[in-house]
Design a protein around this motif. Structure first.
Motif, PDB file in Angstrom:
ATOM      1  N   TRP A  78      36.386 -14.503  48.580  1.00  0.00           N
ATOM      2  CA  TRP A  78      36.687 -13.119  48.943  1.00  0.00           C
ATOM      3  C   TRP A  78      35.727 -12.605  50.006  1.00  0.00           C
ATOM      4  O   TRP A  78      36.124 -11.858  50.899  1.00  0.00           O
ATOM      5  N   LEU A  86      47.617  -8.239  50.944  1.00  0.00           N
ATOM      6  CA  LEU A  86      47.892  -8.706  49.596  1.00  0.00           C
ATOM      7  C   LEU A  86      49.233  -8.214  49.101  1.00  0.00           C
ATOM      8  O   LEU A  86      49.713  -7.151  49.495  1.00  0.00           O
ATOM      9  N   ALA A  88      50.434  -7.348  45.413  1.00  0.00           N
ATOM     10  CA  ALA A  88      49.823  -7.223  44.092  1.00  0.00           C
ATOM     11  C   ALA A  88      50.623  -6.267  43.222  1.00  0.00           C
ATOM     12  O   ALA A  88      51.455  -5.499  43.711  1.00  0.00           O
ATOM     13  N   LEU A 107      46.604  -9.731  41.497  1.00  0.00           N
ATOM     14  CA  LEU A 107      46.997 -10.339  42.754  1.00  0.00           C
ATOM     15  C   LEU A 107      48.131 -11.336  42.527  1.00  0.00           C
ATOM     16  O   LEU A 107      47.989 -12.292  41.780  1.00  0.00           O
ATOM     17  N   PRO A 110      48.153 -13.881  48.197  1.00  0.00           N
ATOM     18  CA  PRO A 110      47.731 -13.313  49.485  1.00  0.00           C
ATOM     19  C   PRO A 110      48.775 -13.600  50.554  1.00  0.00           C
ATOM     20  O   PRO A 110      49.213 -14.729  50.701  1.00  0.00           O
ATOM     21  N   LYS A 119      42.691 -15.508  44.132  1.00  0.00           N
ATOM     22  CA  LYS A 119      43.456 -15.144  42.944  1.00  0.00           C
ATOM     23  C   LYS A 119      42.626 -14.222  42.076  1.00  0.00           C
ATOM     24  O   LYS A 119      41.461 -13.982  42.342  1.00  0.00           O
ATOM     25  N   ASN A 121      42.204 -10.625  39.377  1.00  0.00           N
ATOM     26  CA  ASN A 121      42.403  -9.185  39.355  1.00  0.00           C
ATOM     27  C   ASN A 121      41.372  -8.548  40.266  1.00  0.00           C
ATOM     28  O   ASN A 121      40.222  -8.974  40.305  1.00  0.00           O
TER      29      ASN A 121
END
Length: 135
Positions: A78, A86, A88, A107, A110, A119, A121
């Motif tokens: 990240w 994203l 999500a 997520l 992406p 990957k 939360n």
């Protein structure tokens, strides 16, 4: 030693291994050394409580170290991104604050990122206006 007694002691040692590793940060070398020592003792004496404790402690420590390594890997992925688009799903109701809104997102994947392995939360803090979105 019965199977239930063996599994109970192994589970207790596993939990203690997780707790010990969270405070002491036990290295992988010591984890492997404890597991091999426990297996060696178990081969010599299959009724040894020390062997079960060593195996359980090493399994608990290995579990926590593995999870920490995975979390650090995700954190590094990240941090390496400059801009990410994203897709999500909102997991929890947005919390309104005087300076903005905090949302917890799961997520899905992406859409635009350097690493396809992102990957988990994520928590997003910012501003949004419901007028901008068509329902």
């Amino acid at each position: 030693m019965s199977i239930s007694s063996f599994l109970f002691r192994l589970a207790i040692a596993f939990i203690i291994g997780i707790a010990a590793s969270s405070f002491l940060m036990i290295s992988w070398f010591l984890i492997v050394l404890a597991a091999l020592s426990g297996l060696f003792i178990l081969i010599l004496d299959n009724h040894s409580i020390l062997a079960v404790c060593l195996i359980g402690l090493s399994m608990g420590s290995a579990f926590l170290n593995y999870r920490i390594d995975q979390r650090l890997k995700q954190y590094d992925l990240w941090q390496a991104e400059e801009k990410v688009i994203l897709l999500a799903t909102v997991i929890d109701m947005p919390n309104n604050y005087p300076t903005g809104v905090r949302m917890l997102l799961k997520l899905d994947w992406p859409v635009s990122a350097k690493s396809p392995e992102l990957k988990g939360n994520i928590s997003v803090f910012g501003e949004y206006n419901l007028k901008d979105y068509k329902l």
